[in-house]
Design a protein around this motif. Structure first.
Motif, PDB file in Angstrom:
ATOM      1  N   LYS A 191       2.331 -10.064   9.073  1.00  0.00           N
ATOM      2  CA  LYS A 191       2.882 -11.089   8.178  1.00  0.00           C
ATOM      3  C   LYS A 191       3.022 -12.413   8.919  1.00  0.00           C
ATOM      4  O   LYS A 191       3.113 -12.453  10.136  1.00  0.00           O
ATOM      5  N   GLY A 192       3.050 -13.469   8.116  1.00  0.00           N
ATOM      6  CA  GLY A 192       3.359 -14.783   8.669  1.00  0.00           C
ATOM      7  C   GLY A 192       2.209 -15.547   9.277  1.00  0.00           C
ATOM      8  O   GLY A 192       2.425 -16.578   9.912  1.00  0.00           O
ATOM      9  N   LEU A 193       0.977 -15.080   9.072  1.00  0.00           N
ATOM     10  CA  LEU A 193      -0.167 -15.826   9.577  1.00  0.00           C
ATOM     11  C   LEU A 193      -0.533 -16.937   8.585  1.00  0.00           C
ATOM     12  O   LEU A 193       0.132 -17.136   7.579  1.00  0.00           O
ATOM     13  N   THR A 194      -1.596 -17.659   8.846  1.00  0.00           N
ATOM     14  CA  THR A 194      -1.908 -18.895   8.123  1.00  0.00           C
ATOM     15  C   THR A 194      -1.998 -18.732   6.605  1.00  0.00           C
ATOM     16  O   THR A 194      -1.410 -19.521   5.856  1.00  0.00           O
ATOM     17  N   ILE A 195      -2.726 -17.740   6.120  1.00  0.00           N
ATOM     18  CA  ILE A 195      -2.887 -17.558   4.672  1.00  0.00           C
ATOM     19  C   ILE A 195      -1.540 -17.238   4.040  1.00  0.00           C
ATOM     20  O   ILE A 195      -1.171 -17.794   2.996  1.00  0.00           O
ATOM     21  N   ASP A 196      -0.792 -16.358   4.666  1.00  0.00           N
ATOM     22  CA  ASP A 196       0.539 -15.972   4.185  1.00  0.00           C
ATOM     23  C   ASP A 196       1.471 -17.188   4.128  1.00  0.00           C
ATOM     24  O   ASP A 196       2.156 -17.416   3.122  1.00  0.00           O
ATOM     25  N   LYS A 197       1.481 -17.980   5.176  1.00  0.00           N
ATOM     26  CA  LYS A 197       2.328 -19.185   5.213  1.00  0.00           C
ATOM     27  C   LYS A 197       1.958 -20.150   4.083  1.00  0.00           C
ATOM     28  O   LYS A 197       2.833 -20.717   3.429  1.00  0.00           O
ATOM     29  N   PHE A 198       0.652 -20.356   3.898  1.00  0.00           N
ATOM     30  CA  PHE A 198       0.200 -21.275   2.856  1.00  0.00           C
ATOM     31  C   PHE A 198       0.687 -20.805   1.484  1.00  0.00           C
ATOM     32  O   PHE A 198       1.229 -21.590   0.712  1.00  0.00           O
ATOM     33  N   LEU A 199       0.477 -19.542   1.182  1.00  0.00           N
ATOM     34  CA  LEU A 199       0.845 -19.032  -0.138  1.00  0.00           C
ATOM     35  C   LEU A 199       2.352 -19.014  -0.344  1.00  0.00           C
ATOM     36  O   LEU A 199       2.834 -19.300  -1.448  1.00  0.00           O
ATOM     37  N   LYS A 200       3.117 -18.716   0.676  1.00  0.00           N
ATOM     38  CA  LYS A 200       4.575 -18.772   0.553  1.00  0.00           C
ATOM     39  C   LYS A 200       5.036 -20.201   0.295  1.00  0.00           C
ATOM     40  O   LYS A 200       5.987 -20.430  -0.450  1.00  0.00           O
ATOM     41  N   LYS A 201       4.363 -21.152   0.898  1.00  0.00           N
ATOM     42  CA  LYS A 201       4.732 -22.565   0.739  1.00  0.00           C
ATOM     43  C   LYS A 201       4.335 -23.120  -0.629  1.00  0.00           C
ATOM     44  O   LYS A 201       5.082 -23.890  -1.228  1.00  0.00           O
ATOM     45  N   TYR A 202       3.160 -22.720  -1.143  1.00  0.00           N
ATOM     46  CA  TYR A 202       2.616 -23.378  -2.330  1.00  0.00           C
ATOM     47  C   TYR A 202       2.646 -22.551  -3.619  1.00  0.00           C
ATOM     48  O   TYR A 202       2.426 -23.114  -4.702  1.00  0.00           O
ATOM     49  N   ALA A 203       2.905 -21.257  -3.551  1.00  0.00           N
ATOM     50  CA  ALA A 203       2.969 -20.460  -4.792  1.00  0.00           C
ATOM     51  C   ALA A 203       4.059 -21.035  -5.690  1.00  0.00           C
ATOM     52  O   ALA A 203       5.165 -21.334  -5.241  1.00  0.00           O
ATOM     53  N   GLY A 204       3.718 -21.218  -6.951  1.00  0.00           N
ATOM     54  CA  GLY A 204       4.659 -21.751  -7.922  1.00  0.00           C
ATOM     55  C   GLY A 204       4.719 -23.272  -7.972  1.00  0.00           C
ATOM     56  O   GLY A 204       5.390 -23.832  -8.836  1.00  0.00           O
ATOM     57  N   LYS A 205       4.007 -23.949  -7.076  1.00  0.00           N
ATOM     58  CA  LYS A 205       3.997 -25.419  -7.072  1.00  0.00           C
ATOM     59  C   LYS A 205       3.150 -25.936  -8.227  1.00  0.00           C
ATOM     60  O   LYS A 205       2.252 -25.278  -8.725  1.00  0.00           O
ATOM     61  N   GLN A 206       3.441 -27.154  -8.607  1.00  0.00           N
ATOM     62  CA  GLN A 206       2.737 -27.803  -9.709  1.00  0.00           C
ATOM     63  C   GLN A 206       1.275 -28.072  -9.338  1.00  0.00           C
ATOM     64  O   GLN A 206       0.954 -28.379  -8.192  1.00  0.00           O
ATOM     65  N   GLU A 207       0.408 -27.962 -10.329  1.00  0.00           N
ATOM     66  CA  GLU A 207      -1.013 -28.224 -10.099  1.00  0.00           C
ATOM     67  C   GLU A 207      -1.230 -29.694  -9.757  1.00  0.00           C
ATOM     68  O   GLU A 207      -0.399 -30.555 -10.073  1.00  0.00           O
ATOM     69  N   VAL A 208      -2.367 -29.958  -9.131  1.00  0.00           N
ATOM     70  CA  VAL A 208      -2.735 -31.313  -8.738  1.00  0.00           C
ATOM     71  C   VAL A 208      -4.053 -31.645  -9.430  1.00  0.00           C
ATOM     72  O   VAL A 208      -4.989 -30.846  -9.405  1.00  0.00           O
ATOM     73  N   LYS A 209      -4.104 -32.810 -10.040  1.00  0.00           N
ATOM     74  CA  LYS A 209      -5.317 -33.228 -10.744  1.00  0.00           C
ATOM     75  C   LYS A 209      -6.048 -34.288  -9.923  1.00  0.00           C
ATOM     76  O   LYS A 209      -5.426 -35.165  -9.343  1.00  0.00           O
ATOM     77  N   TYR A 210      -7.371 -34.155  -9.888  1.00  0.00           N
ATOM     78  CA  TYR A 210      -8.219 -35.087  -9.169  1.00  0.00           C
ATOM     79  C   TYR A 210      -9.422 -35.448 -10.029  1.00  0.00           C
ATOM     80  O   TYR A 210      -9.724 -34.784 -11.023  1.00  0.00           O
ATOM     81  N   ARG A 211     -10.102 -36.470  -9.570  1.00  0.00           N
ATOM     82  CA  ARG A 211     -11.390 -36.828 -10.174  1.00  0.00           C
ATOM     83  C   ARG A 211     -12.266 -37.390  -9.063  1.00  0.00           C
ATOM     84  O   ARG A 211     -11.779 -37.851  -8.037  1.00  0.00           O
ATOM     85  N   PHE A 212     -13.563 -37.270  -9.283  1.00  0.00           N
ATOM     86  CA  PHE A 212     -14.494 -37.869  -8.335  1.00  0.00           C
ATOM     87  C   PHE A 212     -15.691 -38.410  -9.093  1.00  0.00           C
ATOM     88  O   PHE A 212     -16.058 -37.920 -10.157  1.00  0.00           O
ATOM     89  N   TRP A 213     -16.271 -39.465  -8.547  1.00  0.00           N
ATOM     90  CA  TRP A 213     -17.385 -40.178  -9.146  1.00  0.00           C
ATOM     91  C   TRP A 213     -18.662 -39.807  -8.409  1.00  0.00           C
ATOM     92  O   TRP A 213     -18.734 -39.865  -7.186  1.00  0.00           O
ATOM     93  N   GLU A 214     -19.668 -39.397  -9.189  1.00  0.00           N
ATOM     94  CA  GLU A 214     -20.998 -39.149  -8.635  1.00  0.00           C
ATOM     95  C   GLU A 214     -21.877 -40.310  -9.076  1.00  0.00           C
ATOM     96  O   GLU A 214     -22.364 -40.339 -10.214  1.00  0.00           O
ATOM     97  N   ALA A 215     -22.028 -41.283  -8.193  1.00  0.00           N
ATOM     98  CA  ALA A 215     -22.712 -42.532  -8.527  1.00  0.00           C
ATOM     99  C   ALA A 215     -24.151 -42.321  -8.980  1.00  0.00           C
ATOM    100  O   ALA A 215     -24.596 -42.938  -9.950  1.00  0.00           O
ATOM    101  N   ASP A 216     -24.872 -41.421  -8.294  1.00  0.00           N
ATOM    102  CA  ASP A 216     -26.277 -41.207  -8.639  1.00  0.00           C
ATOM    103  C   ASP A 216     -26.446 -40.594 -10.033  1.00  0.00           C
ATOM    104  O   ASP A 216     -27.471 -40.775 -10.675  1.00  0.00           O
ATOM    105  N   LYS A 217     -25.408 -39.919 -10.529  1.00  0.00           N
ATOM    106  CA  LYS A 217     -25.469 -39.315 -11.866  1.00  0.00           C
ATOM    107  C   LYS A 217     -24.666 -40.117 -12.889  1.00  0.00           C
ATOM    108  O   LYS A 217     -24.626 -39.753 -14.064  1.00  0.00           O
TER     109      LYS A 217
END
Length: 193
Positions: free
Chosen positions: A116-142
């Motif tokens: 227990k307590g390795l990187t994946i475990d730490k990440f999920l304990k920290k972020y489980a239940g957190k609000q989603e994050v919205k992003y966008r990106f521009w593809e100039a060629d398309k």
């Protein structure tokens, strides 16, 4: 104290190999033809890109960039550019059992099978239940704006499988990830040949 020049000789050799391979994968994956290839091939290439980026996060000047992003960019951008991408890299490295992005899953029992307590475990304990994050990106060629959501799992326990596809979609999520990784990596490029 003697000042260390960056990059040193070993770093130059590593960075040249890492950047060249990452940029090759980036150029391939940003093209629509990549997404018509077999799921296993796509996953293999994306695993390599996340692995390379995960190693580059150890380079001290990249750590400075992540710190600057945390101080100057919108909330969660540095966490996405460091912690989330390293989390995905670690899933690929420690659970190489899957043949396509949509099949990749973990839960607390699998993650902690060894310790227990390795990187994946730490990440999920920290972020489980957190609000989603919205992003966008521009593809100039398309001439296309793409919108995506990074969703953190509502729960992290042994009874709930967390699918990578539910956190980050394959096509849009991987493209976004590669674009963000490249922007961070590009801060260290003096010239392109």
């Amino acid at each position: 104290m003697e000042k260390t020049l960056r990059p040193n000789e070993a770093e130059v050799k590593f960075l040249n190999m890492a950047y060249n391979k990452f940029y090759d994968i980036f150029e391939e994956a940003i093209n629509d033809e990549f997404w018509e290839k077999e799921p296993y091939y796509r996953l293999s290439r994306l695993k390599t890109a996340f692995s390379i980026y995960g190693e580059i996060l150890n380079y001290e000047p990249i750590k400075w960039v992540i710190k600057a992003i945390k101080e100057k960019r919108p909330p969660m951008e540095s966490e996405i550019g460091s912690e989330l991408f390293k989390f995905i890299r670690n899933i690929f490295a420690h659970f190489p059992f899957f043949d396509c992005w949509d099949d990749v899953y973990i839960n607390s029992e699998i993650v902690n099978w060894y310790k227990k307590g390795l990187t994946i475990d730490k990440f999920l304990k920290k972020y489980a239940g957190k609000q989603e994050v919205k992003y966008r990106f521009w593809e100039a060629d398309k001439k296309r704006m793409t919108y995506l959501t990074i969703a953190f799992p509502p729960k992290y326990d042994k009874d709930n499988n967390i699918y990578l596809k539910d956190m980050l979609s394959e096509k849009e999520g991987a493209k976004f990830s590669l674009i963000m990784m490249k922007k961070i990596m590009d801060t260290q490029v003096l010239e392109m040949n």
